[in-house]
Design a protein around this motif. Structure first.
Motif, PDB file in Angstrom:
ATOM      1  N   PRO A 134       8.497   7.746 -16.263  1.00  0.00           N
ATOM      2  CA  PRO A 134       7.231   7.070 -15.975  1.00  0.00           C
ATOM      3  C   PRO A 134       6.105   7.547 -16.907  1.00  0.00           C
ATOM      4  N   VAL A 135       5.312   6.578 -17.369  1.00  0.00           N
ATOM      5  CA  VAL A 135       4.141   6.871 -18.195  1.00  0.00           C
ATOM      6  C   VAL A 135       2.970   6.094 -17.612  1.00  0.00           C
ATOM      7  N   VAL A 136       1.904   6.819 -17.279  1.00  0.00           N
ATOM      8  CA  VAL A 136       0.711   6.205 -16.705  1.00  0.00           C
ATOM      9  C   VAL A 136      -0.433   6.376 -17.703  1.00  0.00           C
ATOM     10  N   GLU A 137      -1.033   5.265 -18.095  1.00  0.00           N
ATOM     11  CA  GLU A 137      -2.179   5.259 -19.003  1.00  0.00           C
ATOM     12  C   GLU A 137      -3.456   5.393 -18.178  1.00  0.00           C
ATOM     13  N   VAL A 138      -4.363   6.250 -18.622  1.00  0.00           N
ATOM     14  CA  VAL A 138      -5.637   6.428 -17.920  1.00  0.00           C
ATOM     15  C   VAL A 138      -6.796   6.407 -18.908  1.00  0.00           C
ATOM     16  N   HIS A 139      -7.963   6.015 -18.395  1.00  0.00           N
ATOM     17  CA  HIS A 139      -9.203   6.023 -19.180  1.00  0.00           C
ATOM     18  C   HIS A 139     -10.357   6.370 -18.266  1.00  0.00           C
ATOM     19  N   MET A 140     -11.252   7.224 -18.729  1.00  0.00           N
ATOM     20  CA  MET A 140     -12.437   7.593 -17.960  1.00  0.00           C
ATOM     21  C   MET A 140     -13.341   6.379 -17.766  1.00  0.00           C
ATOM     22  N   SER A 141     -13.545   5.608 -18.837  1.00  0.00           N
ATOM     23  CA  SER A 141     -14.425   4.447 -18.762  1.00  0.00           C
ATOM     24  C   SER A 141     -13.620   3.200 -18.401  1.00  0.00           C
ATOM     25  N   GLY A 197     -18.919  10.321 -18.198  1.00  0.00           N
ATOM     26  CA  GLY A 197     -19.315  11.342 -17.244  1.00  0.00           C
ATOM     27  C   GLY A 197     -19.691  12.637 -17.932  1.00  0.00           C
ATOM     28  N   THR A 198     -19.770  13.701 -17.165  1.00  0.00           N
ATOM     29  CA  THR A 198     -20.212  14.991 -17.704  1.00  0.00           C
ATOM     30  C   THR A 198     -19.133  16.072 -17.641  1.00  0.00           C
ATOM     31  N   CYS A 199     -17.970  15.744 -17.110  1.00  0.00           N
ATOM     32  CA  CYS A 199     -16.877  16.730 -17.046  1.00  0.00           C
ATOM     33  C   CYS A 199     -16.399  17.087 -18.448  1.00  0.00           C
ATOM     34  N   THR A 200     -16.100  18.347 -18.635  1.00  0.00           N
ATOM     35  CA  THR A 200     -15.484  18.781 -19.893  1.00  0.00           C
ATOM     36  C   THR A 200     -13.969  18.617 -19.787  1.00  0.00           C
ATOM     37  N   LEU A 201     -13.309  18.671 -20.915  1.00  0.00           N
ATOM     38  CA  LEU A 201     -11.850  18.586 -20.911  1.00  0.00           C
ATOM     39  C   LEU A 201     -11.249  19.756 -20.133  1.00  0.00           C
ATOM     40  N   ALA A 202     -11.832  20.933 -20.257  1.00  0.00           N
ATOM     41  CA  ALA A 202     -11.332  22.098 -19.510  1.00  0.00           C
ATOM     42  C   ALA A 202     -11.435  21.856 -18.005  1.00  0.00           C
ATOM     43  N   GLU A 203     -12.525  21.239 -17.561  1.00  0.00           N
ATOM     44  CA  GLU A 203     -12.682  20.923 -16.127  1.00  0.00           C
ATOM     45  C   GLU A 203     -11.660  19.886 -15.677  1.00  0.00           C
ATOM     46  N   MET A 223     -14.152  16.307 -26.697  1.00  0.00           N
ATOM     47  CA  MET A 223     -15.606  16.205 -26.669  1.00  0.00           C
ATOM     48  C   MET A 223     -16.145  15.711 -25.328  1.00  0.00           C
ATOM     49  N   PHE A 224     -15.265  15.557 -24.318  1.00  0.00           N
ATOM     50  CA  PHE A 224     -15.768  15.215 -22.988  1.00  0.00           C
ATOM     51  C   PHE A 224     -16.820  16.246 -22.596  1.00  0.00           C
ATOM     52  N   GLY A 225     -17.865  15.778 -21.938  1.00  0.00           N
ATOM     53  CA  GLY A 225     -18.977  16.640 -21.587  1.00  0.00           C
ATOM     54  C   GLY A 225     -20.076  16.604 -22.626  1.00  0.00           C
ATOM     55  N   LEU A 229     -13.323  11.173 -13.944  1.00  0.00           N
ATOM     56  CA  LEU A 229     -12.307  12.184 -13.645  1.00  0.00           C
ATOM     57  C   LEU A 229     -11.251  11.637 -12.686  1.00  0.00           C
ATOM     58  N   GLN A 230     -11.670  10.818 -11.734  1.00  0.00           N
ATOM     59  CA  GLN A 230     -10.719  10.273 -10.756  1.00  0.00           C
ATOM     60  C   GLN A 230      -9.628   9.442 -11.422  1.00  0.00           C
ATOM     61  N   SER A 231      -9.902   8.839 -12.586  1.00  0.00           N
ATOM     62  CA  SER A 231      -8.850   8.095 -13.291  1.00  0.00           C
ATOM     63  C   SER A 231      -7.670   9.013 -13.597  1.00  0.00           C
ATOM     64  N   TYR A 232      -7.969  10.222 -14.064  1.00  0.00           N
ATOM     65  CA  TYR A 232      -6.898  11.185 -14.345  1.00  0.00           C
ATOM     66  C   TYR A 232      -6.170  11.582 -13.064  1.00  0.00           C
ATOM     67  N   LEU A 233      -6.938  11.886 -12.014  1.00  0.00           N
ATOM     68  CA  LEU A 233      -6.316  12.341 -10.767  1.00  0.00           C
ATOM     69  C   LEU A 233      -5.497  11.222 -10.126  1.00  0.00           C
ATOM     70  N   LEU A 234      -6.010  10.004 -10.157  1.00  0.00           N
ATOM     71  CA  LEU A 234      -5.235   8.863  -9.655  1.00  0.00           C
ATOM     72  C   LEU A 234      -3.994   8.632 -10.524  1.00  0.00           C
ATOM     73  N   GLY A 235      -4.135   8.831 -11.814  1.00  0.00           N
ATOM     74  CA  GLY A 235      -2.991   8.697 -12.714  1.00  0.00           C
ATOM     75  C   GLY A 235      -1.905   9.709 -12.406  1.00  0.00           C
ATOM     76  N   LEU A 236      -2.308  10.951 -12.124  1.00  0.00           N
ATOM     77  CA  LEU A 236      -1.339  11.975 -11.735  1.00  0.00           C
ATOM     78  C   LEU A 236      -0.659  11.601 -10.427  1.00  0.00           C
ATOM     79  N   ARG A 237      -1.441  11.146  -9.464  1.00  0.00           N
ATOM     80  CA  ARG A 237      -0.858  10.712  -8.182  1.00  0.00           C
ATOM     81  C   ARG A 237       0.129   9.561  -8.399  1.00  0.00           C
ATOM     82  N   ALA A 238      -0.224   8.626  -9.269  1.00  0.00           N
ATOM     83  CA  ALA A 238       0.669   7.504  -9.553  1.00  0.00           C
ATOM     84  C   ALA A 238       1.964   7.985 -10.196  1.00  0.00           C
ATOM     85  N   ALA A 239       1.860   8.904 -11.134  1.00  0.00           N
ATOM     86  CA  ALA A 239       3.061   9.435 -11.789  1.00  0.00           C
ATOM     87  C   ALA A 239       3.973  10.128 -10.780  1.00  0.00           C
TER      88      ALA A 239
END
Length: 151
Positions: free
Chosen positions: A96-103, A24-30, A14-16, A130-140
Motif C-alpha cells: 500500500p502507498v498513500v499519497e498525502v499533502h498538507m495543502s 501551517g506552522t509545523c516543522t518537519l521534525a514535529e 522547509m515546513f514551518g 499535519l492531519q493529512s499525514y496522520l490520516l495517511g498513516l491511519r489509512a496505510a
C-alpha cells in the motif's frame, strides 16, 4: 511489527518556514515526531526519510522492496506534479502507498491540481495540514490490516 515508511520530497524540510496559509506552522521534525508517536499507538514502526534529490527518493523507494517496508506514506512535494521517475518507482511496489499533502492541492494553482502519482497509489489525502499525514498513516495501517484478513 509492521513497518511504514514515510517519504518527504523536495522542499518539505522547509515546513514551518514556508507559506503558513498553505502548509501551517509545523516543522518537519514535529511532523515526524507526531507520526512516530501515532505509529507506536497503532502498533507499527514508522521510519521517515526526506530529500531534496529526486534520485535519492527513487533509490529509497527501490530499497523498500527488500528492507521489510510494509506500506508507504508519501508527500512528494512538487515532484507530485511531474515526476514520472517517482511514479515508475512507486508502480514497482506491491505494498500500500498513500499519497498525502498538507495543502488542498485541488484548490491551488492549476499545475498543482494534477498528481502523476495518483494512478499508482492506493489513495490520496490532502488539505488537512499535519492531519493529512496522520490520516495517511491511519489509512496505510488500515490497508495493511485489510490485506492480512483477505482470503
Amino acid at each position: 511489527m509492521k513497518k511504514v515508511l514515510v517519504l518527504h520530497g523536495v522542499n518539505l524540510n522547509m515546513f514551518g518556514r514556508r507559506n503558513a496559509r498553505h502548509y501551517g506552522t509545523c516543522t518537519l521534525a514535529e511532523i515526524d515526531r507526531a507520526l512516530v508517536e501515532l505509529g507506536a499507538a497503532l502498533g507499527v514502526h514508522v521510519e521517515t526519510f526526506q530529500t531534496n534529490q529526486e534520485g535519492d527518493l527513487v533509490e529509497r523507494i527501490h530499497a523498500a522492496l527488500d528492507d521489510g517496508t510494509d506500506a508507504i506514506v508519501i508527500n512528494a512535494g512538487a515532484w507530485t506534479h511531474y515526476s514520472y521517475a517517482l511514479r515508475d518507482a512507486l508502480e514497482i511496489l506491491s505494498i500500500p502507498v498513500v499519497e498525502v499533502h498538507m495543502s488542498h492541492i485541488e484548490a491551488r494553482e492549476p499545475f498543482r491540481q494534477q498528481s502523476v502519482l495518483a494512478p499508482v497509489v492506493s489513495g490520496c489525502i490532502s488539505g488537512f495540514g499535519l492531519q493529512s499525514y496522520l490520516l495517511g498513516l491511519r489509512a496505510a495501517v488500515s490497508l495493511l490490516a485489510r490485506d492480512e484478513t483477505a482470503p
